[in-house]
Motif scaffolding. Structure first.
Motif, PDB file in Angstrom:
ATOM      1  N   TRP A  67      18.173 -11.603   7.755  1.00 10.54           N
ATOM      2  CA  TRP A  67      18.589 -12.355   6.585  1.00 10.54           C
ATOM      3  C   TRP A  67      17.957 -13.741   6.594  1.00 10.54           C
ATOM      4  O   TRP A  67      18.366 -14.584   7.387  1.00 10.54           O
ATOM      5  CB  TRP A  67      20.109 -12.487   6.543  1.00 10.54           C
ATOM      6  N   PRO A  68      16.970 -14.001   5.743  1.00 11.61           N
ATOM      7  CA  PRO A  68      16.483 -15.374   5.631  1.00 11.61           C
ATOM      8  C   PRO A  68      17.576 -16.248   5.018  1.00 11.61           C
ATOM      9  O   PRO A  68      18.236 -15.830   4.072  1.00 11.61           O
ATOM     10  CB  PRO A  68      15.277 -15.269   4.708  1.00 11.61           C
ATOM     11  N   THR A  69      17.780 -17.420   5.582  1.00 14.22           N
ATOM     12  CA  THR A  69      18.847 -18.307   5.113  1.00 14.22           C
ATOM     13  C   THR A  69      18.277 -19.620   4.611  1.00 14.22           C
ATOM     14  O   THR A  69      17.128 -19.960   4.889  1.00 14.22           O
ATOM     15  CB  THR A  69      19.846 -18.597   6.245  1.00 14.22           C
ATOM     16  N   VAL A  70      19.104 -20.374   3.921  1.00 19.46           N
ATOM     17  CA  VAL A  70      18.689 -21.679   3.416  1.00 19.46           C
ATOM     18  C   VAL A  70      18.329 -22.609   4.568  1.00 19.46           C
ATOM     19  O   VAL A  70      17.433 -23.444   4.445  1.00 19.46           O
ATOM     20  CB  VAL A  70      19.771 -22.288   2.486  1.00 19.46           C
ATOM     21  N   ALA A  71      18.979 -22.465   5.712  1.00 18.12           N
ATOM     22  CA  ALA A  71      18.670 -23.304   6.883  1.00 18.12           C
ATOM     23  C   ALA A  71      17.236 -23.090   7.361  1.00 18.12           C
ATOM     24  O   ALA A  71      16.625 -23.993   7.935  1.00 18.12           O
ATOM     25  CB  ALA A  71      19.647 -23.006   8.013  1.00 18.12           C
ATOM     26  N   ASP A  72      16.695 -21.900   7.135  1.00 19.67           N
ATOM     27  CA  ASP A  72      15.308 -21.586   7.510  1.00 19.67           C
ATOM     28  C   ASP A  72      14.385 -21.592   6.296  1.00 19.67           C
ATOM     29  O   ASP A  72      13.287 -21.024   6.348  1.00 19.67           O
ATOM     30  CB  ASP A  72      15.239 -20.218   8.185  1.00 19.67           C
ATOM     31  N   ASP A  73      14.839 -22.189   5.197  1.00 22.07           N
ATOM     32  CA  ASP A  73      14.080 -22.224   3.955  1.00 22.07           C
ATOM     33  C   ASP A  73      13.736 -20.811   3.479  1.00 22.07           C
ATOM     34  O   ASP A  73      12.687 -20.567   2.912  1.00 22.07           O
ATOM     35  CB  ASP A  73      12.814 -23.069   4.118  1.00 22.07           C
ATOM     36  N   PHE A  74      14.640 -19.874   3.760  1.00 25.13           N
ATOM     37  CA  PHE A  74      14.504 -18.465   3.383  1.00 25.13           C
ATOM     38  C   PHE A  74      13.247 -17.815   3.969  1.00 25.13           C
ATOM     39  O   PHE A  74      12.693 -16.882   3.393  1.00 25.13           O
ATOM     40  CB  PHE A  74      14.553 -18.281   1.865  1.00 25.13           C
ATOM     41  N   SER A  75      12.796 -18.326   5.112  1.00 23.11           N
ATOM     42  CA  SER A  75      11.615 -17.789   5.798  1.00 23.11           C
ATOM     43  C   SER A  75      12.030 -17.063   7.064  1.00 23.11           C
ATOM     44  O   SER A  75      12.889 -17.546   7.801  1.00 23.11           O
ATOM     45  CB  SER A  75      10.658 -18.926   6.190  1.00 23.11           C
ATOM     46  N   VAL A  76      11.425 -15.913   7.320  1.00 26.82           N
ATOM     47  CA  VAL A  76      11.704 -15.155   8.544  1.00 26.82           C
ATOM     48  C   VAL A  76      10.431 -14.490   9.038  1.00 26.82           C
ATOM     49  O   VAL A  76       9.499 -14.248   8.279  1.00 26.82           O
ATOM     50  CB  VAL A  76      12.782 -14.063   8.341  1.00 26.82           C
ATOM     51  N   THR A  77      10.432 -14.199  10.324  1.00 26.74           N
ATOM     52  CA  THR A  77       9.382 -13.392  10.926  1.00 26.74           C
ATOM     53  C   THR A  77      10.021 -12.094  11.384  1.00 26.74           C
ATOM     54  O   THR A  77      11.027 -12.112  12.093  1.00 26.74           O
ATOM     55  CB  THR A  77       8.742 -14.114  12.126  1.00 26.74           C
ATOM     56  N   ILE A  78       9.451 -10.995  10.965  1.00 24.78           N
ATOM     57  CA  ILE A  78       9.970  -9.678  11.321  1.00 24.78           C
ATOM     58  C   ILE A  78       9.017  -9.044  12.320  1.00 24.78           C
ATOM     59  O   ILE A  78       7.807  -8.970  12.075  1.00 24.78           O
ATOM     60  CB  ILE A  78      10.124  -8.781  10.076  1.00 24.78           C
ATOM     61  N   SER A  79       9.551  -8.607  13.449  1.00 24.81           N
ATOM     62  CA  SER A  79       8.736  -7.959  14.484  1.00 24.81           C
ATOM     63  C   SER A  79       8.808  -6.451  14.332  1.00 24.81           C
ATOM     64  O   SER A  79       9.882  -5.887  14.131  1.00 24.81           O
ATOM     65  CB  SER A  79       9.243  -8.345  15.875  1.00 24.81           C
ATOM     66  N   ILE A  80       7.648  -5.827  14.437  1.00 23.62           N
ATOM     67  CA  ILE A  80       7.555  -4.367  14.439  1.00 23.62           C
ATOM     68  C   ILE A  80       7.151  -3.966  15.851  1.00 23.62           C
ATOM     69  O   ILE A  80       6.180  -4.490  16.389  1.00 23.62           O
ATOM     70  CB  ILE A  80       6.501  -3.868  13.430  1.00 23.62           C
ATOM     71  N   LYS A  81       7.886  -3.069  16.447  1.00 20.16           N
ATOM     72  CA  LYS A  81       7.626  -2.656  17.829  1.00 20.16           C
ATOM     73  C   LYS A  81       7.267  -1.171  17.882  1.00 20.16           C
ATOM     74  O   LYS A  81       7.411  -0.453  16.909  1.00 20.16           O
ATOM     75  CB  LYS A  81       8.872  -2.893  18.681  1.00 20.16           C
ATOM     76  N   ASP A  82       6.830  -0.731  19.055  1.00 18.30           N
ATOM     77  CA  ASP A  82       6.532   0.679  19.329  1.00 18.30           C
ATOM     78  C   ASP A  82       5.457   1.257  18.413  1.00 18.30           C
ATOM     79  O   ASP A  82       5.548   2.401  17.972  1.00 18.30           O
ATOM     80  CB  ASP A  82       7.807   1.533  19.257  1.00 18.30           C
ATOM     81  N   LEU A  83       4.428   0.466  18.130  1.00 15.13           N
ATOM     82  CA  LEU A  83       3.307   0.948  17.326  1.00 15.13           C
ATOM     83  C   LEU A  83       2.282   1.638  18.217  1.00 15.13           C
ATOM     84  O   LEU A  83       2.217   1.376  19.417  1.00 15.13           O
ATOM     85  CB  LEU A  83       2.639  -0.234  16.612  1.00 15.13           C
ATOM     86  N   ARG A  84       1.487   2.508  17.620  1.00 18.81           N
ATOM     87  CA  ARG A  84       0.415   3.168  18.372  1.00 18.81           C
ATOM     88  C   ARG A  84      -0.789   2.243  18.463  1.00 18.81           C
ATOM     89  O   ARG A  84      -1.152   1.599  17.473  1.00 18.81           O
ATOM     90  CB  ARG A  84       0.023   4.472  17.697  1.00 18.81           C
ATOM     91  N   PRO A  85      -1.433   2.184  19.627  1.00 12.58           N
ATOM     92  CA  PRO A  85      -2.623   1.332  19.778  1.00 12.58           C
ATOM     93  C   PRO A  85      -3.784   1.818  18.925  1.00 12.58           C
ATOM     94  O   PRO A  85      -3.882   3.004  18.607  1.00 12.58           O
ATOM     95  CB  PRO A  85      -2.972   1.455  21.263  1.00 12.58           C
ATOM     96  N   ALA A  86      -4.652   0.887  18.552  1.00 13.20           N
ATOM     97  CA  ALA A  86      -5.890   1.186  17.821  1.00 13.20           C
ATOM     98  C   ALA A  86      -5.646   2.060  16.592  1.00 13.20           C
ATOM     99  O   ALA A  86      -6.378   2.998  16.319  1.00 13.20           O
ATOM    100  CB  ALA A  86      -6.915   1.832  18.749  1.00 13.20           C
TER     101      ALA A  86
END
Length: 193
Positions: A67-86
């Motif tokens: 949830w992006p919030t006003v405290a973070d200026d509605f900005s977030v970084t979302i991490s994607i894990k367990d991806l296949r290489p190359a």
């Protein structure tokens, strides 16, 4: 008049417009098995990333639910894990369950395993000229050459900076020799469109 405003807020008539992407998505770090995507929403909203190695996104996987919030200026970084290489992974953003990105969906390629050798293309550039109409031709040419990494150097009126970055890169990896015109980006637009 104040009771009318209070009634509108209490009933949800004010501030109930759908969330939208105010900025982004912007791809951050991409590794062998992970990637990070930054977004800025227009308001607080549940943000998720759907991703797939199939460009049609028929059966996407999900990451996020942040949830992006006003405290973070509605900005977030979302991490994607367990991806296949190359592997090329396509992604799209949802805010409160609604699509916030349109087709064609952006994509990225995860890096190969560390012990795997792979060709890597990179480019140098800066502004492409004093006239704005020159930009489109330069970016189209870069897309055709399939550059993996592009270093945006700033003003092309600073040739010393461009040459110094080239010298550093030349010491790091084996690159083919470029002409001065190619180093400064002038080869990207050999003529006015």
């Amino acid at each position: 008049m104040s009771w009318v405003c209070g009634l509108l807020v209490a009933t949800g008539a004010v501030g109930s417009e759908p969330a939208w992407l105010q900025a982004g998505p912007m791809l951050g770090h991409v590794g062998t098995n992970e990637a990070r995507i930054w977004i800025k929403a227009s308001r607080d909203a549940r943000a998720t990333v759907e991703y797939s190695d199939d460009g049609s996104m028929r059966r996407p996987r999900r990451a996020g639910a942040v949830w992006p919030t006003v405290a973070d200026d509605f900005s977030v970084t979302i991490s994607i894990k367990d991806l296949r290489p190359a592997t090329r992974h396509h992604y799209r953003i949802r805010l409160d369950g609604e699509f916030a990105t349109a087709r064609p969906y952006p994509s990225f390629v995860t890096t190969p395993e560390p012990e795997v050798e792979k060709r890597f293309r990179f480019g140098f550039g800066s502004c492409v000229g004093r006239a704005g109409y020159l930009d489109a031709a330069a970016w189209a040419d870069m897309a055709r050459t399939n550059v993996n990494f592009f270093l945006m150097l700033g003003e092309g009126d600073e040739p010393e900076l461009v040459l110094e970055v080239y010298r550093v890169a030349e010491g790091l990896v084996a690159v083919r020799k470029f002409s001065w015109a190619e180093i400064t980006g002038r080869v990207l637009v050999p003529r006015n469109p």
